[in-house]
Design an enzyme around this catalytic site. Sequence first.
Site, mmCIF file in Angstrom:
data_model
loop_
_atom_site.group_PDB
_atom_site.id
_atom_site.type_symbol
_atom_site.label_atom_id
_atom_site.label_comp_id
_atom_site.label_asym_id
_atom_site.label_seq_id
_atom_site.Cartn_x
_atom_site.Cartn_y
_atom_site.Cartn_z
ATOM 1 N N GLU A 362 0.835 -8.592 -4.045
ATOM 2 C CA GLU A 362 0.986 -7.180 -4.384
ATOM 3 C C GLU A 362 -0.348 -6.554 -4.777
ATOM 4 O OE1 GLU A 362 3.335 -3.598 -5.305
ATOM 5 O OE2 GLU A 362 3.462 -5.311 -3.935
ATOM 6 N N THR A 491 4.849 8.066 6.678
ATOM 7 C CA THR A 491 4.482 6.969 5.788
ATOM 8 C C THR A 491 5.572 5.906 5.679
ATOM 9 O OG1 THR A 491 3.391 6.520 3.665
ATOM 10 C CG2 THR A 491 5.360 7.944 3.619
#
Length: 509
Positions: A362, A491
């Site tokens: 992440e 997106t």
Amino acid sequence: MAIRHIRSLVLALACLRDVSSVLGGQVQSSSITLPSDAGQNRIAVNNILADSWNSYLQFAFPQDDLIPTSKSGINDRNGWSATVVDALSTLFVIGQDVVFESAVNYTATINFNLSSTAGTVSVFETTIRYIGGMLSAYELSGNKYPALLSQAKILANKLSVAWVGSNAVPFPQVDFSRNQPALFLSTVAEAGSLTLEWWKLAQYTGNDRYRQLAEKSVRHLIKLPAPIPGIPAQGINPSSGRSVGDFVTWGGGTDSYLEYLIKYARLTNTNDNVFADTWATAVDSSMRILARTSTVGNHQYVADLNSGRISHVGSHLACFLAGNWLLGGKLLNNDTIVNFALAANQACWNTYASTATGIGPEAFGYFSSDGTFTGTNPSRRDIDFYNKHGFFILPGDTFYDMRPEVLESNFYAWRVTGDTKYYQRAVSATNSFKTFLKAPAAYSPINNVNSPNSGFMGHMESFWFAEVLKYLYLTFDDPSRFSLDDYVFNTEGHLFKAPAAKPVYGVAN
């Protein structure tokens, strides 16, 4: 009836700061040659999608998402079957016509006037996933399903109360039961990433108010005093229209605002250069002020800026930057931007190639010649990892949440260069997913990308369908289909048809 529609959906496996005129450079390489195993890899992605889709139908439908470990569902997107709607454009792209039509028929039955869950509705997430998904499917299918347009219009009308009075910036959440906004602070990503979808909605409905609402927010953000040229602070107060704090990042909270500046310019072919100019200014500022190379490996990163201090961190979310810069750099015929983007893409891929699973974390930290500040205290193990790989995984960010950004940028790099190393990286990621994400049902996020025996966590987000599997499939697909010169991706990975590009004049490298 709705349940019957969906139960039948079983997959068959088959930088410059002045841009005098913009948007004419060819984006996609004209010399891409698909390797001989492309068909085999398309089937592999189809198989992953089929397993994910059918498990969702069996264990989670009509809830939003599947929890793979417990074989149950969760409503995290207002109970409108987010997985179904977000998967629409991918189902069309891979040619699952029967499944696509059944999903469309079910989507037409969803009651978007009311949230099925307690709490408020996110303007941003609802726009990119639901409105974007339905409009993309509507357009891709040749406007064959007007119910998709009607449903998108219902949602946009409900969301439009987020703009209060003369406020340029919408509030980020809406209470659908009361038809009023929740008066929360927002981010520039939430406020400035609505233009592609709401412009398309205005185009198809003939109601220009949708465009006006989304565009006036972006124009306001462009004019804000900025910590560095072109990039506003991440936070925004919709009531006052003023920035909150001074944090600068290409990561979450700012990412898609910057992403949409160049994409909106290209999708609309507008004569107003403010969007492309602002994007080019942001890129130029980033290369001058935020660019850092690691002391190990010379990896090209783009740092965050917090109260004027460089923070040597990167994130999976921010790795979209490489693909976005490749798109904009090619549109503006700017090799400096393109080459920087390819280097940044390499650094992001290194976070995949360096872990035990072949999947990136992440968030991560690194050190450069100007300092080592990451906001954390790296352990001896972290430093040893850094000395080998040129980054270390930040504590608490060891997980993979099935995000698309690294593979999204890898897809752009493949289509822009035709270099088969990017194709092979997509193959590697596909194999890693099959090996390490396979859960009791479908595929799952994992806790630790650097452990081959990582435990599972969370749920299978709808963007697994909308983005990850689409970008993988398109990497293995005929590049003349859904060319980057013909389509702009929102997106959430939903495709919108773009008009023929304008020529570029007076833009040097």
